[in-house]
Motif scaffolding. Structure first.
Motif: not given
Length: 181
Positions: A128-134, A145-151, A154-160
């Motif tokens: 969670y922290l990683e996504v907030v910081l990015l 962010i999705a590209g950097r994390l390879g996810e 939608g998963a990034i939006k949900s996690r954020l």
């Protein structure tokens, strides 16, 4: 290397019979992995509790494990469940409406608010922290962010969203009922 696998498998099988020495050896052997996995899924302040509770579950339920080869994945499932339990317990409270929340945050000094925000961010699980910081500090887009994390985006939006909700709940947790980590 194959001998290490056999030794651990034998240790698990011996622990399943109730052998106290094997159980102690198994707990010692899996504690490092348990801490590492808890570090990824728990808030920093909950890691020790999650590992301890998980190892107690191992002691109580290792006999019911059907296959020794499934031990690691079972242990990780137990740890993740304990992390979620601790997280839910920490943030259990009635939600505040936006006006009350805004007044509560506005009543704090800038320094106190910065300190509280720091503690709130430190309490987040690493993913969670990683996504907030990015997103909020590096100002990357969801797609970046999705590209950097390879996810998926939608998963990034949900996690954020979940991370921001946890930070808000931490900040509005009330009169120091949630101690900083």
């Amino acid at each position: 290397m194959a001998a290490g696998v056999i030794d651990r498998t034998d240790l698990i099988r011996a622990a399943q019979t109730g052998d106290p020495a094997a159980i102690a050896g198994l707990l010692a052997a899996c504690q490092t992995d348990a801490r590492r996995y808890a570090w990824r899924h728990c808030q920093a302040s909950d890691i020790d509790d999650a590992v301890q509770e998980s190892l107690l579950v191992v002691v109580r339920k290792v006999r019911g494990l059907k296959a020794a080869a499934a031990f690691s994945s079972w242990l990780f499932t137990v740890i993740k469940r304990e992390c979620l339990k601790l997280q839910r317990a920490m943030f259990r409270h009635e939600p505040l409406d936006d006006d009350v929340a805004e007044r509560q945050l506005a009543s704090r000094t800038d320094g106190a608010l910065r300190l509280d925000l720091t503690h709130a961010l430190e309490s987040l699980p690493a993913h969670y922290l990683e996504v907030v910081l990015l997103r909020d500090f590096e100002e990357l887009t969801i797609a970046e962010i999705a590209g950097r994390l390879g996810e998926p985006a939608g998963a990034i939006k949900s996690r954020l969203h979940r991370a921001r909700t946890l930070v808000r709940e931490y900040l509005l947790g009330g009169d120091a009922t949630i101690a900083p980590p």
